[in-house]
Write an enzyme that holds these catalytic residues in place. Structure first.
Site, PDB file in Angstrom:
ATOM      1  N   ASP A 100       0.821  -1.219   0.000  1.00 47.79           N
ATOM      2  CA  ASP A 100       0.000   0.000   0.000  1.00 47.79           C
ATOM      3  C   ASP A 100       0.853   1.266   0.000  1.00 47.79           C
ATOM      4  O   ASP A 100       0.690   2.148   0.859  1.00 47.79           O
ATOM      5  CB  ASP A 100      -0.948   0.020   1.201  1.00 47.79           C
ATOM      6  N   GLU A 125     -10.542   0.671  -4.526  1.00 49.06           N
ATOM      7  CA  GLU A 125     -10.104   1.043  -3.186  1.00 49.06           C
ATOM      8  C   GLU A 125      -8.721   1.657  -3.287  1.00 49.06           C
ATOM      9  O   GLU A 125      -8.156   1.781  -4.380  1.00 49.06           O
ATOM     10  CB  GLU A 125     -10.082  -0.176  -2.250  1.00 49.06           C
TER      11      GLU A 125
END
Length: 528
Positions: A47, A207
């Site tokens: 991430d 997302e």
């Protein structure tokens, strides 16, 4: 029977042999000739979010239930990185972060804090992150090393993306793959309240949104996990309408979740993570060029693809990698270390025996519930870790040693029986996920007659995706393998939602704290 190695693997091993030293740090992306090789990190740095402040780049990454939380790295060229520090000294908001209460089960390792968004605005660093099941936190610091001041918003914004517009107004953009609706949260001037929330776009399964503005256009970068790809949307207004294109993906072009960052000279580079079945999610860097107002990964000669090797974006910076080895000679732990959860500070020390890390055996039902397990990222393509450990103060019921923390938890640990006999024991614990119990496979037990031992773990992410454990008495030359090789695997549904971590642990199977071990050093090598 000889091992069959592909041509690409032979070339990689030859490169590693040329680069390796006896006690190295980690995979070196910088090739030393003005080029770099992807991945920039051959380790699990999931991430990613990357920003530039002047001539410095900063990289934020998920840390889940690890403590301290929210690691930030620093670079001057996007290729050579070191660890700058952490945002959260301890995790708060749930007893599970202390391995207490109903949340204290293997599943909590897959939760915690992830998908951070890092920004710099008017002389301060800002980071927004949402612990799973808790309200979003927004943190501020004058320096990236901290201290950070954090407060909570009034809601849980999944995978939040922080954005400061050119007029100074601040927003958080959020979307969850279970829906894909992208919601824009307007923040108050002091960033402490959400003043408005409105839906602005929809990306099926989207997302991990990142937001930026260029030449009057707003861009949304959304990961799309169900196809391991990325979409990019653009609009002249944050409220849309948006036009969307499909961008790169893991299977074919080099990654999915990520975004782009502007260099000081106006060039753009992209960062993106790629899922690997064993090591986890590795970070790639790529040149970016613009075509018809869209950012394109790669070069005009090879568009839409992250290059395996390319010219470094900035020349002349020294080689650097995140730290690994530790002689435990400093009064604080190296920044490479994270505890599996919030530690019990009274049960570990670097001062009680100078030059050693002391780990006291806290009571725990099993390895998953053991406090004060000290971890760092395992490294590809191949790596070896060794520790020197004094087990003279082990008590009956203690289990202290070296292994992995992940889906497959291979362990080699020292114990003492009721008669005082020391032994080394091999064990493999496999996490089956939230709905199924773990499986435990006990292997050989090796009686030992020395109180100073060295443990070793060899990890291979090139040919086998397996690890092996061995030991020797301190001062001896020959290593003795114990147990069977075990798998190295990454799976978001089991283990820790991370690639295999190297773990040093010490816990007690009874109800009261017992003995301890002293670890003299931890040494890492990337020599094949």
């Amino acid at each position: 029977m000889p091992t069959l190695i592909s041509r690409s693997h032979r070339a990689l091993l030859a490169l590693l042999l040329g680069l390796a030293c006896s006690w190295a740090t980690a995979w070196q992306s910088d090739q030393g000739d003005g080029t770099y090789a992807n991945p920039v990190f051959w380790a699990d740095y999931p991430d990613p979010d990357v920003i530039r402040v002047g001539e410095d780049f900063y990289f934020a990454t998920s840390t889940f239930a690890g403590s301290p939380g929210m690691r930030i790295l620093h670079s001057r060229d996007l290729i050579n990185w070191t660890i700058a520090g952490y945002v959260l000294p301890r995790l708060t908001g749930s007893p599970a972060f202390d391995l207490q209460g109903r949340g204290a089960n293997p599943g909590v390792y897959r939760r915690g804090i992830y998908a951070p968004s890092l920004r710099h605005h008017q002389g301060h660093f800002y980071l927004v992150v949402t612990p799973v099941g808790l309200n979003t936190r927004l943190c501020k610091a004058a320096q990236v090393q901290g201290p950070w001041d954090c407060h909570e918003l009034d809601r849980e914004a999944f995978d939040p993306g922080l954005f400061f517009d050119t007029d100074g107004k601040a927003y958080v953009v959020t979307s969850a793959s279970t829906d894909g609706t992208i919601t824009l949260l307007s923040l108050s001037e002091d960033l402490k309240r959400v003043t408005n929330a409105r839906k602005i776009h929809y990306i099926k399964g989207g997302e991990g949104v990142h937001v930026l503005k260029r030449d009057g256009l707003y861009y949304l970068f959304n990961a799309v996990p169900w196809r391991l790809g990325m979409s990019i949307s653009r609009s002249r207004s944050l409220d849309g309408p948006w036009e969307t294109i499909e961008s790169i993906n893991t299977a074919e072009t080099g990654g999915h979740q990520g975004a782009i960052v502007e260099l000081a000279d106006g060039r753009w580079w992209g960062f993106v993570m790629q899922d690997k079945p064993a090591i986890g999610r590795v970070t790639h860097m790529s040149p970016i060029f613009w075509k018809d107002g869209w950012p394109i990964w790669g070069t005009p000669e090879a568009p839409g693809r992250v290059p395996a090797r390319a010219t470094k974006p900035i020349q002349g910076q020294p080689l650097a990698q995140p730290a690994t080895s530790d002689e435990f000679s400093e009064p604080q732990l190296g920044l490479q270390w994270m505890w599996n959860h919030n530690p019990v500070d009274s049960a570990w020390s670097l001062r009680e025996r100078p030059g050693h890390l002391r780990l006291r055996a806290l009571p725990a039902a099993d390895f998953w519930h053991a406090r004060n397990t000290l971890t760092q990222k395992s490294q590809g393509p191949v790596s070896h870790v060794e520790i020197s450990m004094d087990v003279s103060r082990l008590a009956v019921g203690d289990q202290c040693g070296l292994g992995t923390l992940g889906r497959y938890n291979g362990q080699l640990y020292a114990t003492r029986d009721a008669g005082g006999q020391l032994s080394l024991n091999w064990r493999l614990i496999t996490d089956q996920g939230d709905k199924d119990p773990q499986t435990v496979q006990d292997g050989p037990r090796v009686p030992i007659s020395t109180e100073r031992i060295e443990l070793r773990m060899d990890l291979d992410y090139v040919t086998t995706n397996r690890a092996r454990l061995s030991w020797r008495a301190a001062g001896q030359a020959t290593w003795q393998a114990v147990g069977e090789p075990f798998d190295l695997r990454f799976d978001w549904r089991t283990g820790t939602f991370q690639g295999p971590q190297v773990a040093m642990f010490c816990f007690h199977t009874g109800e009261q704290a017992a003995g301890y071990v002293d670890i003299d050093w931890f040494r890492f090598s990337d020599k094949p």
